[in-house]
Design a protein around this motif. Structure first.
Motif, mmCIF file in Angstrom:
data_model
loop_
_atom_site.group_PDB
_atom_site.id
_atom_site.type_symbol
_atom_site.label_atom_id
_atom_site.label_comp_id
_atom_site.label_asym_id
_atom_site.label_seq_id
_atom_site.Cartn_x
_atom_site.Cartn_y
_atom_site.Cartn_z
ATOM 1 N N TRP A 17 0.833 -1.199 0.000
ATOM 2 C CA TRP A 17 0.000 0.000 0.000
ATOM 3 C C TRP A 17 0.871 1.253 0.000
ATOM 4 C CZ3 TRP A 17 -4.040 -2.106 -1.595
ATOM 5 C CH2 TRP A 17 -4.612 -3.227 -1.010
ATOM 6 N N ARG A 18 0.397 2.300 -0.629
ATOM 7 C CA ARG A 18 1.155 3.550 -0.696
ATOM 8 C C ARG A 18 1.261 4.241 0.657
ATOM 9 N NH1 ARG A 18 1.891 5.933 -5.630
ATOM 10 N NH2 ARG A 18 3.485 7.085 -4.477
ATOM 11 N N ILE A 19 0.348 3.922 1.563
ATOM 12 C CA ILE A 19 0.377 4.579 2.872
ATOM 13 C C ILE A 19 1.661 4.271 3.631
ATOM 14 C CG2 ILE A 19 -0.777 2.725 4.145
ATOM 15 C CD1 ILE A 19 -1.323 6.537 4.567
ATOM 16 N N HIS A 20 2.312 3.135 3.319
ATOM 17 C CA HIS A 20 3.529 2.764 4.046
ATOM 18 C C HIS A 20 4.624 3.825 3.906
ATOM 19 C CE1 HIS A 20 1.593 -0.968 4.722
ATOM 20 N NE2 HIS A 20 1.935 -1.581 3.604
ATOM 21 N N GLU A 21 4.743 4.405 2.710
ATOM 22 C CA GLU A 21 5.804 5.389 2.478
ATOM 23 C C GLU A 21 5.472 6.738 3.093
ATOM 24 O OE1 GLU A 21 5.514 6.970 -1.928
ATOM 25 O OE2 GLU A 21 4.678 4.939 -1.851
ATOM 26 N N ILE A 22 4.211 6.943 3.441
ATOM 27 C CA ILE A 22 3.766 8.229 3.977
ATOM 28 C C ILE A 22 3.699 8.210 5.501
ATOM 29 C CG2 ILE A 22 1.838 9.878 4.002
ATOM 30 C CD1 ILE A 22 1.171 8.638 1.180
ATOM 31 N N ALA A 23 3.297 7.069 6.065
ATOM 32 C CA ALA A 23 3.099 6.974 7.516
ATOM 33 C C ALA A 23 3.940 5.850 8.108
ATOM 34 C CB ALA A 23 1.621 6.757 7.825
ATOM 35 N N ALA A 24 5.194 5.759 7.696
ATOM 36 C CA ALA A 24 6.077 4.688 8.178
ATOM 37 C C ALA A 24 6.336 4.770 9.671
ATOM 38 C CB ALA A 24 7.397 4.726 7.406
ATOM 39 N N ASP A 25 6.203 5.964 10.250
ATOM 40 C CA ASP A 25 6.459 6.147 11.677
ATOM 41 C C ASP A 25 5.201 6.008 12.524
ATOM 42 O OD1 ASP A 25 5.555 8.420 10.339
ATOM 43 O OD2 ASP A 25 6.543 9.816 11.704
ATOM 44 N N PHE A 26 4.108 5.543 11.929
ATOM 45 C CA PHE A 26 2.863 5.315 12.651
ATOM 46 C C PHE A 26 2.739 3.836 13.012
ATOM 47 C CE2 PHE A 26 2.114 9.457 11.303
ATOM 48 C CZ PHE A 26 0.887 9.951 11.721
ATOM 49 N N GLN A 27 2.078 3.548 14.119
ATOM 50 C CA GLN A 27 1.817 2.172 14.544
ATOM 51 C C GLN A 27 0.504 1.690 13.931
ATOM 52 O OE1 GLN A 27 0.949 1.794 18.706
ATOM 53 N NE2 GLN A 27 0.589 -0.422 18.604
ATOM 54 N N LEU A 158 -4.081 3.406 11.851
ATOM 55 C CA LEU A 158 -2.691 3.718 12.164
ATOM 56 C C LEU A 158 -2.665 4.923 13.096
ATOM 57 C CD1 LEU A 158 -2.936 2.667 9.048
ATOM 58 C CD2 LEU A 158 -0.556 3.331 8.905
ATOM 59 N N VAL A 159 -1.811 4.869 14.112
ATOM 60 C CA VAL A 159 -1.794 5.971 15.070
ATOM 61 C C VAL A 159 -0.375 6.340 15.472
ATOM 62 C CG1 VAL A 159 -4.053 5.371 16.037
ATOM 63 C CG2 VAL A 159 -1.976 4.469 17.100
ATOM 64 N N LYS A 160 -0.248 7.578 15.856
ATOM 65 C CA LYS A 160 0.931 8.074 16.566
ATOM 66 C C LYS A 160 0.370 8.762 17.808
ATOM 67 C CE LYS A 160 4.350 9.938 14.303
ATOM 68 N NZ LYS A 160 5.191 10.927 13.571
ATOM 69 N N THR A 161 0.519 8.115 18.969
ATOM 70 C CA THR A 161 -0.094 8.631 20.180
ATOM 71 C C THR A 161 0.663 9.846 20.713
ATOM 72 O OG1 THR A 161 1.164 7.038 21.494
ATOM 73 C CG2 THR A 161 -1.068 6.414 20.861
ATOM 74 N N ASN A 162 -0.065 10.697 21.414
ATOM 75 C CA ASN A 162 0.513 11.904 21.991
ATOM 76 C C ASN A 162 0.963 11.614 23.423
ATOM 77 O OD1 ASN A 162 1.280 14.527 22.502
ATOM 78 N ND2 ASN A 162 -0.800 15.298 22.798
ATOM 79 N N GLY A 163 2.149 11.042 23.554
ATOM 80 C CA GLY A 163 2.737 10.788 24.870
ATOM 81 C C GLY A 163 1.963 9.784 25.702
ATOM 82 N N SER A 164 2.185 9.821 26.999
ATOM 83 C CA SER A 164 1.550 8.864 27.906
ATOM 84 C C SER A 164 0.040 9.058 27.961
ATOM 85 C CB SER A 164 2.142 8.997 29.312
ATOM 86 O OG SER A 164 1.998 10.320 29.802
ATOM 87 N N PHE A 165 -0.410 10.308 27.800
ATOM 88 C CA PHE A 165 -1.850 10.564 27.798
ATOM 89 C C PHE A 165 -2.508 9.865 26.617
ATOM 90 C CE2 PHE A 165 -5.292 13.381 26.136
ATOM 91 C CZ PHE A 165 -6.237 13.055 27.096
#
Length: 208
Positions: A17-27, A158-165
Motif C-alpha cells: 500500500w502507498r500509505i507505508h511510504e507516507i506513515a512509516a512512523d505510525f503504529q 494507524l496511530v501516533k499517540t501523543n505521549g503517555s496521555f
C-alpha cells in the motif's frame, strides 16, 4: 450475517500500500475486514460511495459512543484546532508528505460530517487522517481479492499517540473498539454493500 472480522497486523503491513511510504512512523493498531459477496476488482469506489450514502443509518450504539466522545472532547479541549491539523497545530499534516503522484484535488480537504481530512484515493485504497490531543491517526481502506474470487473491504487504523496521555486513552477505548465499534461498523458495511444500488440511486451517485 456479517462477515466482518479482525485480521493480523501483517495483513496490512505485508501488502504494497502507498500509505507505508507516507506513515512509516505510525503504529498499525487494528485491521478489520468485511467480505463483499459477488464483488469484483472495480467495485472499491462503489463500496466507498455506498458506505458514505448509508452513514445516516449508522447504528445507534455507534452514534451514541461517538457523540459522547465528541462531547468529552469539546469539554476537555481534546479537539481544539491547535491540537490538530490546523495551521500552527500540534502536528504536521501527512498531506505535506504526499509525493507528487498522490496529490489530488481532495488531498487536505475535510470529509463532510466527519473529523477526517482526505489524503488520497486510488482504485484499490483510500487514506484519510485526523489529529487531536490524544493521537494523530490514519484510517486506511483497501480492496483485497479473496481466495474464492470475491473482494473484501479492509480498514487499517494507524496511530501516533501523543505521549503517555495518548497511550492511556487508546488503551482505555480498546474494548469499545473491538467489542462494539468495529463489529457495528462492519454490519453497516454489510448493509451498504447489500443495498448499494438503492442507496446510490437515492443519493444520486449510482455507479455502474
Amino acid at each position: 450475517m456479517s462477515q466482518g472480522r479482525g485480521l493480523p497486523i501483517t495483513e496490512h503491513t505485508g501488502r504494497p500500500w502507498r500509505i507505508h511510504e507516507i506513515a512509516a512512523d505510525f503504529q498499525v493498531l487494528d485491521v478489520w475486514a468485511f467480505r463483499a459477496p459477488g464483488s469484483g476488482p472495480e467495485d472499491f469506489p462503489v463500496m466507498m460511495a455506498a458506505i458514505q450514502a448509508a452513514e445516516e443509518h449508522e447504528p445507534l450504539v455507534v452514534r451514541f459512543l461517538f457523540a459522547v466522545r465528541w462531547k468529552l472532547g469539546a469539554l476537555l479541549g481534546w479537539d481544539d484546532p491547535q491540537e490538530g491539523l490546523a495551521a500552527g497545530g500540534r502536528v504536521t499534516p501527512l498531506c505535506e508528505r504526499l509525493p507528487d503522484d498522490l496529490r489530488q484535488p481532495i488531498s487536505g480537504t475535510s470529509m463532510p460530517g466527519m473529523p477526517f481530512t482526505y489524503l488520497y484515493t486510488l482504485p484499490d485504497e483510500r487514506a484519510m487522517e485526523l489529529a487531536n490531543k490524544t493521537v494523530h491517526g490514519v484510517a486506511h481502506h483497501s480492496w483485497v481479492a479473496t481466495e474464492n474470487g470475491d473482494y473484501e473491504l479492509r480498514m487499517a487504523v494507524l496511530v501516533k499517540t501523543n505521549g503517555s496521555f495518548g497511550r492511556a486513552y487508546m488503551a482505555a477505548i480498546a474494548p469499545f473498539r473491538h467489542l462494539i465499534v468495529y463489529p457495528a461498523m462492519t454490519r453497516q458495511w454489510e448493509r451498504a454493500w447489500r443495498d448499494r444500488h438503492e442507496l446510490l440511486s437515492q443519493s444520486g451517485t449510482e455507479q455502474t
